[in-house]
Design an enzyme around this catalytic site. Structure first.
Site, PDB file in Angstrom:
ATOM      1  N   ASP A  16       0.833  -1.208   0.000  1.00 18.28           N
ATOM      2  CA  ASP A  16       0.000   0.000   0.000  1.00 18.28           C
ATOM      3  C   ASP A  16       0.872   1.265   0.000  1.00 18.28           C
ATOM      4  O   ASP A  16       0.569   2.238  -0.702  1.00 18.28           O
ATOM      5  CB  ASP A  16      -0.897  -0.034   1.248  1.00 18.28           C
ATOM      6  CG  ASP A  16      -2.106   0.867   1.156  1.00 18.28           C
ATOM      7  OD1 ASP A  16      -1.998   1.947   0.563  1.00 18.28           O
ATOM      8  OD2 ASP A  16      -3.163   0.510   1.699  1.00 18.28           O
ATOM      9  N   HIS A 207      -8.984  -1.738   7.923  1.00 14.08           N
ATOM     10  CA  HIS A 207      -7.872  -1.053   7.249  1.00 14.08           C
ATOM     11  C   HIS A 207      -8.206   0.440   7.210  1.00 14.08           C
ATOM     12  O   HIS A 207      -9.022   0.876   6.408  1.00 14.08           O
ATOM     13  CB  HIS A 207      -7.751  -1.653   5.839  1.00 14.08           C
ATOM     14  CG  HIS A 207      -6.729  -1.010   4.958  1.00 14.08           C
ATOM     15  ND1 HIS A 207      -5.582  -1.661   4.553  1.00 14.08           N
ATOM     16  CD2 HIS A 207      -6.689   0.208   4.368  1.00 14.08           C
ATOM     17  CE1 HIS A 207      -4.882  -0.866   3.754  1.00 14.08           C
ATOM     18  NE2 HIS A 207      -5.529   0.272   3.627  1.00 14.08           N
ATOM     19  N   CYS A 240      -0.665   9.193  -2.236  1.00 11.65           N
ATOM     20  CA  CYS A 240       0.338   9.770  -3.112  1.00 11.65           C
ATOM     21  C   CYS A 240       0.908  11.039  -2.493  1.00 11.65           C
ATOM     22  O   CYS A 240       0.163  11.929  -2.100  1.00 11.65           O
ATOM     23  CB  CYS A 240      -0.279  10.096  -4.467  1.00 11.65           C
ATOM     24  SG  CYS A 240       0.892  10.878  -5.563  1.00 11.65           S
ATOM     25  N   ASN A 249      -1.899   5.415   5.419  1.00 11.06           N
ATOM     26  CA  ASN A 249      -2.537   4.470   6.328  1.00 11.06           C
ATOM     27  C   ASN A 249      -2.224   4.885   7.765  1.00 11.06           C
ATOM     28  O   ASN A 249      -1.299   5.661   8.017  1.00 11.06           O
ATOM     29  CB  ASN A 249      -1.936   3.077   6.098  1.00 11.06           C
ATOM     30  CG  ASN A 249      -2.273   2.527   4.729  1.00 11.06           C
ATOM     31  OD1 ASN A 249      -3.307   1.902   4.555  1.00 11.06           O
ATOM     32  ND2 ASN A 249      -1.415   2.777   3.753  1.00 11.06           N
TER      33      ASN A 249
HETATM   34 ZN    ZN Z   1      -4.551   1.636   2.478  1.00 10.55          ZN
END
Ligand code: ZN
Length: 312
Positions: A16, A207, A240, A249
């Site tokens: 990720d 998540h 990004c 995250n």
């Molecule tokens: Zn993620």
């Protein structure tokens, strides 16, 4: 519901986090990062993705990365797979676990993988068959499960509709992805309760992204609902760096620190994990958002001689 005494944290940074970077991180750096995570006791790592190298050149070295990893019995090495072709490659490479994903919202799924929700589900038949023949378990993730940037709130019935398909396909785990960080405590609580009722046999994982600063608050809600599986990314990577609204995250070291303070077992050595995050920061060449990696655990005390005394 009692809080769990033990949780399983999945490190998703190598997939990720690195997928969102504009540059290709050298294979040997990826292998070193992931082996350090294994050494720190991380029980499950989403180490890469068997996507088309043209679509995601950052992860084109997935097979070489896996070949360089220290396989142990205490760390599950899971990879993302977009379709049957990816599933065949993942099985041949010998991953421990396959992860498939789709978005809960039609518009996000169309934008992301150019398929409707039902088309995505139909495509997973082959993946389930290929993985089943190889004896490799599959986890199904629902992205934009807790809010869609195009459609807003996602009806919980949409989540259970997809989750029931996952169950029929024989998947062994279900993940809810808060891809764009729209989850809030009431949204999390409602979705979790609905799914625990609709598909109680599927272990649920969460998540979260920290896009709006309440990622760990949402984890607390999950804990209070008895959820035992959480994803996080080293240093809080992900999103990004050139898109101002896409942030990372929740951070693995910050999450492990919080679990330690709650006396919830993770099996992860926090000092070693902080070391990994600092190494990743060095490789990326920029400051990462993780906070415990900068401040240290609260009882890591300082010498008074090192701290300037306030004057006046
Ligand atoms: Zn993620």
């Amino acid at each position: 519901m009692l809080r769990p005494k033990k949780v399983e944290i999945t490190e998703v940074g190598p997939r990720d986090g690195l997928q969102a970077e504009p540059y290709f991180v050298p294979t040997k750096e990826k292998i070193a990062m992931i082996n350090s995570l294994i050494g720190a006791g991380v029980p499950r790592i989403e180490f890469s993705s068997f996507v088309s190298p043209r679509a995601v050149p950052q992860l084109a070295d997935v097979t070489d990365v896996l070949a360089g990893l220290n396989r142990t019995t205490h760390t599950i090495l899971a990879a993302l797979v977009p379709n049957a072709r990816g599933a065949i490659r993942a099985c041949e490479a010998g991953v421990d676990e396959i992860i498939v994903f789709m978005s809960a919202s039609e518009s996000h799924n169309l934008k992301n993988v150019n398929r409707t929700v039902d088309e995505s589900l139909a495509g997973f038949d082959d993946v389930a068959k290929i993985a089943g023949d190889a004896g490799i378990p599959v986890h199904g993730v629902i992205a934009t499960a807790l809010g869609c940037p195009f459609e807003g709130d996602v009806p919980v019935e949409k989540l259970s509709y997809i989750a029931k398909h996952y169950r029929e396909l024989g998947f062994t785990g279900l993940g809810l992805g808060d891809t764009t960080g729209m989850a809030t405590p009431p949204v999390v609580q409602k979705a979790v309760r609905h799914l625990q009722d609709a598909v109680p046999e599927l272990p649920l994982g969460l998540h979260f992204h920290n896009t709006r600063g309440i990622g760990l608050v949402n984890v607390m809600v999950g804990l209070d609902e008895g959820i035992e599986n959480y994803d996080a990314s080293f240093g809080g990577m992900g999103g990004c760096p050139f898109a101002p609204k896409a942030t990372g995250n929740i951070c693995t070291e910050d999450l492990v620190y919080m679990m330690n303070e709650l006396e919830i077992e993770t099996g992860i050595n926090l000092d070693k994990l902080i070391g990994v995050a600092k190494d990743v920061e060095r490789v990326m060449g920029r400051e990462l958002p993780g906070q415990v990696m900068k401040a240290g655990p609260r009882l890591q005390l300082h010498s008074m001689a090192d701290v300037a005394t306030a004057s006046g």
